[in-house]
Design a protein around this motif. Structure first.
Motif, mmCIF file in Angstrom:
data_model
loop_
_atom_site.group_PDB
_atom_site.id
_atom_site.type_symbol
_atom_site.label_atom_id
_atom_site.label_comp_id
_atom_site.label_asym_id
_atom_site.label_seq_id
_atom_site.Cartn_x
_atom_site.Cartn_y
_atom_site.Cartn_z
ATOM 1 N N TYR A 111 48.211 44.531 -69.349
ATOM 2 C CA TYR A 111 47.092 44.614 -69.936
ATOM 3 C C TYR A 111 47.002 45.769 -71.182
ATOM 4 O O TYR A 111 46.394 44.900 -72.015
ATOM 5 N N TYR A 112 48.046 46.069 -71.803
ATOM 6 C CA TYR A 112 48.423 46.390 -72.978
ATOM 7 C C TYR A 112 48.037 45.706 -73.657
ATOM 8 O O TYR A 112 48.119 45.944 -74.671
ATOM 9 N N PHE A 113 48.622 44.499 -73.130
ATOM 10 C CA PHE A 113 49.306 43.700 -74.194
ATOM 11 C C PHE A 113 47.850 41.965 -74.158
ATOM 12 O O PHE A 113 48.268 40.971 -74.599
ATOM 13 N N THR A 114 46.727 42.191 -74.045
ATOM 14 C CA THR A 114 46.314 41.502 -73.393
ATOM 15 C C THR A 114 45.773 41.495 -74.926
ATOM 16 O O THR A 114 45.293 41.761 -75.812
ATOM 17 N N ASN A 115 44.891 39.781 -74.985
ATOM 18 C CA ASN A 115 44.884 39.460 -76.907
ATOM 19 C C ASN A 115 45.881 39.682 -77.208
ATOM 20 O O ASN A 115 46.169 39.771 -78.614
#
Length: 358
Positions: A111-115
């Motif tokens: 989720y740290y790499f979301t978007n």
């Protein structure tokens, strides 16, 4: 203002900072649907600062890969943009979770790499603008260099044409001085040397690239004709008819000298009785019409153009006029009535501005 943008280093930092400031502003204006607490504005500003810092290394990387082959260059740009976008994405998410969400921690590291795709588009756009501006600057520099080289070649060509005209006159005058000395006409020879010195001083002082007023041109031709009158005495008659309205019109320096020299050679020197030279200038609509005529033996007709065999400087005059005025001029040689030659030159009426040397 131009000085600010002429310095490439300063220009980069202005665009770089202005671009990220614009990103912050657009993000802020587009976030009205969110909870607009002051802390959210802080998140936006911190994201902009992070983007500003992370894209600086890209500049130095792109400098090193600038000479890569096109495919390698594009591939390197895509990879570098994506890696920076991933780092920026993580930082943006941390800002959002730690500041806006008060320490929220996602369940999975992914989720740290979301978007990250949206971040990649922005970083890739930055890279595209960098290369686009860099290529534009390079093309502009090459264009300036080409124009400068063309201008220098043009000036060199004009100088060559102008200076090709003077040796004919110099050779004739020195021959005349030599003859006067041989026949013990020392006073006359001294007079010719003095006038020749004045004439050559003017010739050397005036840049052939620049123009002079018609009044100055007539003055120097009067000096030239004074020298020739010493040679021919009563055999040479000269009539000037210069309209005061065109005295300040700009003309190429030393334009008339080869025309008058031709008349001296073919109309005066060729006849025991000598002859007459008429020099006139008048306004002709938005142009200046200059005429040099004589009553010599005339010209030959060849394919509708009039010429004198081995005439001095005529091709050079046409080349100078072509270089200076393009197609906005005319140069005609015709029969004078009842005998002789008339050269007619039409130039744009460009007047010297007061207080400004041309």
């Amino acid at each position: 203002m131009n000085k600010w943008f002429e310095d490439k280093e300063r220009f980069f930092w202005i665009l770089h900072t202005g671009g990220w400031a614009g990103f912050v502003l657009v993000y802020y204006l587009g976030s009205f649907l969110h909870d607009m607490r002051a802390v959210f504005v802080l998140v936006i500003v911190l994201n902009g600062i992070a983007g500003w810092l992370l894209t600086i290394p890209l500049r130095y990387l792109y400098r090193r890969i600038w000479d890569f082959q096109p495919l390698a260059l594009i591939g390197s740009m895509l990879l570098a943009s994506y890696l920076i976008a991933l780092v920026w994405t993580v930082i943006k998410n941390l800002h959002y979770w730690e500041i806006y969400k008060f320490g929220y921690v996602p369940e999975d590291w992914i989720y740290y790499f979301t978007n990250s795709l949206a971040s990649f588009y922005i970083i890739f756009s930055w890279s595209g603008l960098y290369f686009g501006i860099k290529y534009y600057q390079m093309l502009q520099a090459e264009k300036r260099n080409v124009l400068k080289a063309s201008s220098m070649a043009h000036q060199a060509h004009l100088k060559m044409l102008r200076y090709q005209l003077n040796p004919h006159f110099l050779f004739n005058t020195l021959n005349a001085i030599s003859t006067l000395i041989l026949v013990k006409e020392n006073d006359t020879a001294n007079k010719m040397v003095s006038r020749l010195s004045d004439f050559l001083r003017y010739s050397l002082d005036k840049d052939p690239i620049k123009t002079v007023t018609l009044k100055q041109e007539v003055q120097v031709e009067s000096l030239y004709l004074d020298i020739e009158k010493v040679r021919f005495d009563d055999r040479l008659t000269v009539h000037f008819a210069i309209d005061p309205e065109v005295e300040n019109a700009l003309v190429p320096s030393m334009l008339l000298q080869p025309l008058i020299e031709n008349s001296i050679k073919y109309a005066i020197a060729a006849s025991e009785q000598g002859g007459t030279i008429w020099i006139s200038a008048n306004a002709f609509g938005k142009d200046v019409l200059i005429e040099v005529a004589d009553n010599g033996p005339g010209v030959n007709l060849d394919e509708s153009s009039m010429y004198r065999s081995k005439g001095v400087g005529l091709p050079n005059i046409k080349e100078r006029l072509q270089s200076l005025y393009g197609d906005n001029y005319s140069f005609d040689i015709a029969k004078n009535q009842p005998t002789g030659v008339k050269v007619r030159i039409r130039l744009p009426f460009q007047e010297k501005k007061r207080g400004k040397e041309n």
